[in-house]
Design a protein around this motif. Structure first.
Motif, PDB file in Angstrom:
ATOM      1  N   THR A   1       0.855  -1.182   0.000  1.00 59.10           N
ATOM      2  CA  THR A   1       0.000   0.000   0.000  1.00 59.10           C
ATOM      3  C   THR A   1       0.893   1.235   0.000  1.00 59.10           C
ATOM      4  N   SER A   2       0.301   2.406   0.049  1.00 59.13           N
ATOM      5  CA  SER A   2       1.110   3.628   0.073  1.00 59.13           C
ATOM      6  C   SER A   2       1.883   3.773   1.370  1.00 59.13           C
ATOM      7  N   HIS A   3       1.501   3.014   2.404  1.00 58.29           N
ATOM      8  CA  HIS A   3       2.157   3.159   3.701  1.00 58.29           C
ATOM      9  C   HIS A   3       2.752   1.871   4.253  1.00 58.29           C
ATOM     10  N   ARG A   4       2.390   0.717   3.697  1.00 55.02           N
ATOM     11  CA  ARG A   4       2.804  -0.539   4.306  1.00 55.02           C
ATOM     12  C   ARG A   4       3.187  -1.589   3.269  1.00 55.02           C
ATOM     13  N   VAL A   5       3.996  -2.540   3.726  1.00 56.42           N
ATOM     14  CA  VAL A   5       4.300  -3.760   2.975  1.00 56.42           C
ATOM     15  C   VAL A   5       3.936  -4.918   3.893  1.00 56.42           C
ATOM     16  N   ALA A   6       3.141  -5.848   3.394  1.00 53.89           N
ATOM     17  CA  ALA A   6       2.639  -6.905   4.268  1.00 53.89           C
ATOM     18  C   ALA A   6       2.510  -8.212   3.514  1.00 53.89           C
ATOM     19  N   VAL A   7       2.382  -9.274   4.277  1.00 53.86           N
ATOM     20  CA  VAL A   7       1.942 -10.558   3.748  1.00 53.86           C
ATOM     21  C   VAL A   7       0.578 -10.831   4.368  1.00 53.86           C
ATOM     22  N   LEU A   8      -0.419 -10.970   3.514  1.00 53.31           N
ATOM     23  CA  LEU A   8      -1.757 -11.343   3.953  1.00 53.31           C
ATOM     24  C   LEU A   8      -2.018 -12.761   3.454  1.00 53.31           C
ATOM     25  N   ARG A   9      -2.684 -13.550   4.259  1.00 52.56           N
ATOM     26  CA  ARG A   9      -2.988 -14.905   3.803  1.00 52.56           C
ATOM     27  C   ARG A   9      -4.396 -15.296   4.221  1.00 52.56           C
ATOM     28  N   LEU A  10      -5.008 -16.076   3.372  1.00 54.89           N
ATOM     29  CA  LEU A  10      -6.318 -16.623   3.679  1.00 54.89           C
ATOM     30  C   LEU A  10      -6.137 -17.898   4.493  1.00 54.89           C
ATOM     31  N   ARG A  11      -6.807 -17.965   5.613  1.00 50.27           N
ATOM     32  CA  ARG A  11      -6.773 -19.169   6.443  1.00 50.27           C
ATOM     33  C   ARG A  11      -8.144 -19.828   6.393  1.00 50.27           C
ATOM     34  N   ASP A  12      -8.124 -21.127   6.182  1.00 49.89           N
ATOM     35  CA  ASP A  12      -9.349 -21.917   6.097  1.00 49.89           C
ATOM     36  C   ASP A  12      -9.739 -22.381   7.498  1.00 49.89           C
ATOM     37  N   LEU A  13     -10.877 -21.935   7.992  1.00 43.91           N
ATOM     38  CA  LEU A  13     -11.303 -22.298   9.337  1.00 43.91           C
ATOM     39  C   LEU A  13     -11.535 -23.803   9.485  1.00 43.91           C
ATOM     40  N   GLN A  14     -11.769 -24.484   8.379  1.00 43.05           N
ATOM     41  CA  GLN A  14     -11.971 -25.924   8.459  1.00 43.05           C
ATOM     42  C   GLN A  14     -10.674 -26.712   8.486  1.00 43.05           C
ATOM     43  N   ASN A  15      -9.561 -26.035   8.211  1.00 39.37           N
ATOM     44  CA  ASN A  15      -8.256 -26.706   8.225  1.00 39.37           C
ATOM     45  C   ASN A  15      -7.702 -26.669   9.647  1.00 39.37           C
ATOM     46  N   THR A  16      -7.693 -27.808  10.309  1.00 36.68           N
ATOM     47  CA  THR A  16      -7.231 -27.884  11.700  1.00 36.68           C
ATOM     48  C   THR A  16      -5.775 -28.309  11.801  1.00 36.68           C
ATOM     49  N   GLU A  17      -5.110 -28.525  10.673  1.00 33.92           N
ATOM     50  CA  GLU A  17      -3.743 -29.057  10.694  1.00 33.92           C
ATOM     51  C   GLU A  17      -2.749 -28.080  11.298  1.00 33.92           C
ATOM     52  N   GLU A  18      -2.828 -26.790  10.922  1.00 29.70           N
ATOM     53  CA  GLU A  18      -1.799 -25.843  11.318  1.00 29.70           C
ATOM     54  C   GLU A  18      -1.660 -25.743  12.827  1.00 29.70           C
ATOM     55  N   GLY A  19      -2.770 -25.588  13.534  1.00 32.09           N
ATOM     56  CA  GLY A  19      -2.691 -25.483  14.982  1.00 32.09           C
ATOM     57  C   GLY A  19      -2.188 -26.756  15.622  1.00 32.09           C
ATOM     58  N   ALA A  20      -2.620 -27.908  15.087  1.00 32.89           N
ATOM     59  CA  ALA A  20      -2.181 -29.183  15.644  1.00 32.89           C
ATOM     60  C   ALA A  20      -0.691 -29.384  15.454  1.00 32.89           C
ATOM     61  N   VAL A  21      -0.168 -29.036  14.285  1.00 31.59           N
ATOM     62  CA  VAL A  21       1.262 -29.200  14.026  1.00 31.59           C
ATOM     63  C   VAL A  21       2.086 -28.305  14.938  1.00 31.59           C
ATOM     64  N   GLU A  22       1.654 -27.051  15.123  1.00 30.19           N
ATOM     65  CA  GLU A  22       2.382 -26.153  16.019  1.00 30.19           C
ATOM     66  C   GLU A  22       2.418 -26.711  17.438  1.00 30.19           C
ATOM     67  N   GLU A  23       1.320 -27.277  17.895  1.00 26.41           N
ATOM     68  CA  GLU A  23       1.270 -27.859  19.244  1.00 26.41           C
ATOM     69  C   GLU A  23       2.210 -29.058  19.360  1.00 26.41           C
ATOM     70  N   ILE A  24       2.243 -29.901  18.328  1.00 23.07           N
ATOM     71  CA  ILE A  24       3.132 -31.068  18.331  1.00 23.07           C
ATOM     72  C   ILE A  24       4.597 -30.635  18.356  1.00 23.07           C
ATOM     73  N   LEU A  25       4.936 -29.636  17.549  1.00 20.11           N
ATOM     74  CA  LEU A  25       6.314 -29.145  17.524  1.00 20.11           C
ATOM     75  C   LEU A  25       6.727 -28.574  18.871  1.00 20.11           C
ATOM     76  N   GLU A  26       5.828 -27.859  19.526  1.00 20.86           N
ATOM     77  CA  GLU A  26       6.134 -27.295  20.833  1.00 20.86           C
ATOM     78  C   GLU A  26       6.366 -28.391  21.855  1.00 20.86           C
ATOM     79  N   GLN A  27       5.569 -29.453  21.815  1.00 25.95           N
ATOM     80  CA  GLN A  27       5.776 -30.578  22.727  1.00 25.95           C
ATOM     81  C   GLN A  27       7.130 -31.235  22.495  1.00 25.95           C
TER      82      GLN A  27
END
Length: 230
Positions: A102-128
């Protein structure tokens, strides 16, 4: 990435992120297929190095040496783990990611699928696994990740595209910096790899802190970010 997905990102950005700003440029973005980090304080996979004097001494010179070769192309170069290029590249690690300027920012925006439960589960497994700090814990964690990913792959294959399920789409912004942090965006070609019509294209995003990151996009994204047609 499809034009419909880009329109969905722009529409959600207008409602939840722009706050009166205007999008000037946006392009689909992803990681290189085979990549390496060349960043002081991080190993080639982007993980923190041990804080030993020897490692710090090696980093002081080594991060400035950029090598592309059979082991993979350098995707990120920077002087420290908090440089802008690391933030940009790590933000583009998920599917449905877009670089937005934009005229003021540079960003990465991403669409997240609420039905996709993999991302949160993988982060939890990695933390364990990190907390256990053992080979057994790492192997168990790897097994869980493989099982979780396989299950999610089967589920996602049965779902309609996210653009047909706008009620399941949420906009995340994992990277957002002032526009003045951006130095330039130039075209980058993989050495010795031919380009084909309809195939991927690549850009190198350069920041004022002397860091840069390379991203995969498409022809429309290359044109939008650099003005290059071929």
């Amino acid at each position: 990435m499809t034009p419909n997905e880009g329109a969905m990102v722009a529409e959600l950005a207008g409602r939840h992120w722009l706050r009166g700003d205007q999008i000037q440029t946006m392009a689909a973005a992803a990681h290189l297929d085979v990549d390496r980090y060349k960043v002081a304080g991080l190993d080639e996979n982007g993980h923190p190095r041990p804080e030993s004097m020897g490692e710090r001494a090696a980093d002081a010179v080594g991060w400035m040496i950029v090598e592309d070769g059979p082991a993979g192309y350098v995707a990120v170069r920077g002087g420290h783990p908090r440089c802008a290029a690391v933030g940009l590249y790590q933000a583009a690690r998920f599917d449905h990611a877009w670089v937005v300027i934009t005229s003021h920012r540079v960003a990465v925006l991403r669409l997240r699928d609420l039905q996709n439960t993999e991302e949160g589960a993988v982060e939890e497994i990695l933390e364990q696994a990190r907390q256990e700090r053992s080979l057994g814990g790492a192997l168990r964690g790897l097994g869980k990740i493989v099982k979780t990913s396989a299950t999610e792959f089967v589920k996602s294959a049965r779902r309609p595209p996210l653009t047909e399920r706008p009620q399941d789409a949420v906009l995340d912004c994992p990277f957002d910096v002032p526009r003045q942090v951006l130095h330039s965006i130039v075209r980058w070609k993989q050495p010795m790899v031919p380009e084909f019509n309809g195939g991927p294209r690549f850009v190198q995003v350069q920041f004022t802190d002397d860091s840069w990151a390379r991203l995969k996009t498409d022809q429309a994204g290359l044109t939008a970010l650099t003005g290059a047609q071929q």
